[in-house]
Design an enzyme around this catalytic site. Structure first.
Site, PDB file in Angstrom:
ATOM      1  N   ALA A 102      38.063  27.283  39.068  1.00 48.46           N
ATOM      2  CA  ALA A 102      39.392  28.008  39.232  1.00 48.46           C
ATOM      3  C   ALA A 102      39.512  29.137  40.429  1.00 48.46           C
ATOM      4  O   ALA A 102      40.563  29.435  40.683  1.00 48.46           O
ATOM      5  CB  ALA A 102      39.999  28.689  37.899  1.00 48.46           C
ATOM      6  N   ILE A 106      41.117  24.565  46.236  1.00 46.73           N
ATOM      7  CA  ILE A 106      42.073  23.780  45.397  1.00 46.73           C
ATOM      8  C   ILE A 106      42.808  24.321  44.339  1.00 46.73           C
ATOM      9  O   ILE A 106      44.172  24.300  44.284  1.00 46.73           O
ATOM     10  CB  ILE A 106      41.210  22.440  44.811  1.00 46.73           C
ATOM     11  CG1 ILE A 106      40.847  21.731  46.066  1.00 46.73           C
ATOM     12  CG2 ILE A 106      42.314  21.679  44.083  1.00 46.73           C
ATOM     13  CD1 ILE A 106      39.935  20.616  45.810  1.00 46.73           C
ATOM     14  N   HIS A 277      35.881   6.700  44.522  1.00 46.58           N
ATOM     15  CA  HIS A 277      36.371   7.720  45.377  1.00 46.58           C
ATOM     16  C   HIS A 277      35.184   7.914  46.466  1.00 46.58           C
ATOM     17  O   HIS A 277      34.573   9.016  46.307  1.00 46.58           O
ATOM     18  CB  HIS A 277      36.931   9.050  44.706  1.00 46.58           C
ATOM     19  CG  HIS A 277      37.259  10.168  45.337  1.00 46.58           C
ATOM     20  ND1 HIS A 277      38.449   9.955  46.256  1.00 46.58           N
ATOM     21  CD2 HIS A 277      36.741  11.519  45.796  1.00 46.58           C
ATOM     22  CE1 HIS A 277      38.626  11.004  47.146  1.00 46.58           C
ATOM     23  NE2 HIS A 277      37.786  11.825  46.588  1.00 46.58           N
TER      24      HIS A 277
END
Length: 437
Positions: A102, A106, A277
């Site tokens: 956090a 991003i 990915h």
């Protein structure tokens, strides 16, 4: 703006009252749950809260003798009477969103989108629970301060902690962003192991304390295999609830097709990213459409589609780093928002979206028991179904086989983390993850 410090004798009821706007910082980890080194005992739990614009604010009062107080920051030392708060009757029941990593770039973009109502809507109050590390705890407090200063009325609570068992408590959404980046000279197998341990621990924490129907979106790379590790360590949560983020890849593919066709990107639909990915991902131009027409009817240069288009999408992250000097953060946060909204808003008729999900029971013949990006639709209830009306040709099947083989090899690399025996790591190729140097 008001912030409150609570000592550790406060009751649980006080901390979680639905009428309380609170930023809760828990800095004492549970040693049996967290592998991080414990913090000093001199650090204390703190709460802060945002006062609604229409709220009557009572004078600040001290909670304890100033001489006995530990060091605190400004208004963290003060408390206010919040009983005058007026509930908004049109609001929905508060939901709890946990975010790992956090304090990172991003999250720095994402958290403010969540708090503003952009993601879950203008009448959906939220509680944010933010997970960091011992090293990032101070930065995490800075994030909480910025959220507080932004005066988001829908943001009712913020918890910060380095303990996943605290952060994931009752979480209804878990956005797992935090992961170690791949360092210079690091083998992909080493990255799988290091980050796999993080996601195994987080899976156990989710399994123990999160909502039984928590929706989990794994962003930290390698996100497909990290999602697999996480779900394997959370047997009490439906495997279908775990997602690996491939929405940024989908968005990039739509952009490239729109550029080539000379249209705006809202004309591009039915875009699928298949597989991992990584640079083996398969942007599917066979099933995609531009302004309702098959892509291959609009873009006649099929060589460009098979070679340049595919490579551009696969390597877009690396190209961005060369220009920007760092990996994508803002566009990643936008794609997380897109991924969430695809699950809580009904999919437009005839369209679909891409997300990495558990393959067991899939209709495409893809190997089971891995996390593989596939086309999905949703009724807007947080669930999804796989799209069955897709077509395959030899080119697409060949590409799917390559990305499938990579994911199966990654799965063997982390067998020790999924409870499936001894790890045997023999990756078919050291593909760089999108965005890696």
């Amino acid at each position: 703006m008001a912030l409150t410090q609570l000592n550790n004798t406060c009751s649980k009821t006080q901390l979680h009252s639905s009428s309380q706007l609170s930023f809760l910082s828990r800095t004492l980890p549970r040693h049996h749950h967290c592998t991080l080194a414990p913090l000093h005992r001199t650090q204390h739990a703190r709460i802060s809260c945002s006062v609604a614009p229409n709220q009557v604010q009572a004078p600040a009062v001290q909670t304890q003798d100033p001489k006995s107080k530990p060091d605190c920051y400004g208004v963290f030392c003060l408390t206010y009477d919040l009983k005058a708060e007026e509930e908004t009757k049109s609001w929905k029941k508060l939901i709890t969103i946990a975010v790992s990593g956090a304090a990172g770039m991003i999250s720095n973009h994402l958290l403010f989108k969540l708090a503003s109502g952009e993601v879950f809507g203008p009448n959906q109050p939220i509680a944010l629970k933010l997970l960091g590390s011992e090293r990032s705890l101070q930065a995490l407090e800075g994030v909480a301060m910025e959220l507080e200063d932004s005066l988001f009325p829908l943001l009712r609570e913020v918890v910060i902690s380095i303990d996943p068992y605290e952060v994931f408590q009752d979480a209804e959404w878990a956005l797992l962003i935090g992961a170690k980046p791949r360092g210079p000279g690091m083998e992909r197998a080493a990255l799988l192991d290091i980050n796999g341990q993080i996601f195994a621990e987080q899976g156990k924490a989710l399994n123990a304390v999160a909502s039984r129907n928590v929706k989990v979106i794994v962003v930290g790379n390698p996100c497909n295999t990290n999602a697999l590790i996480c779900l394997k360590n959370a047997p009490n949560i439906p495997a279908k609830n775990f997602h690996a983020l491939t929405r940024l890849d989908e968005n990039r593919a739509k952009c490239q097709l729109a550029l080539k066709a000379g249209v705006f990107y809202d004309k591009v639909s039915n875009m699928t990213i298949w597989g991992n990915h990584s640079t083996t991902q398969v942007p599917d131009f066979l099933n995609a459409r531009i302004d309702g027409l098959p892509v291959k009817e609009v873009i006649k240069d099929h060589k460009w589609l098979e070679e340049e288009f595919t490579e551009k999408v696969q390597k877009r992250g690396g190209a961005l780093i060369q220009k920007w000097g760092r990996s994508s953060a803002a566009s990643t946060s936008v794609s997380i928002v897109d991924a969430i909204r695809s699950l809580i808003i009904p999919t437009p008729e005839g369209d679909w979206f891409s997300t990495g999900v558990y393959t067991t029971g899939n209709p495409y013949g893809i190997a089971e028991d891995i996390v593989f990006s596939m086309p999905c639709r949703s009724k807007g209830d947080g669930d999804y179904e796989l799209v069955k009306d897709v077509i395959f040709d030899d080119y697409l099947r060949q590409k799917l086989a390559k990305t499938e083989a990579e994911l199966l090899a990654e799965k063997k690399c982390v067998a020790h983390l999924t409870g499936e025996g001894i790890a045997v790591c023999d990756l078919p190729g050291d593909t760089m993850l999108p965005g890696e140097m």
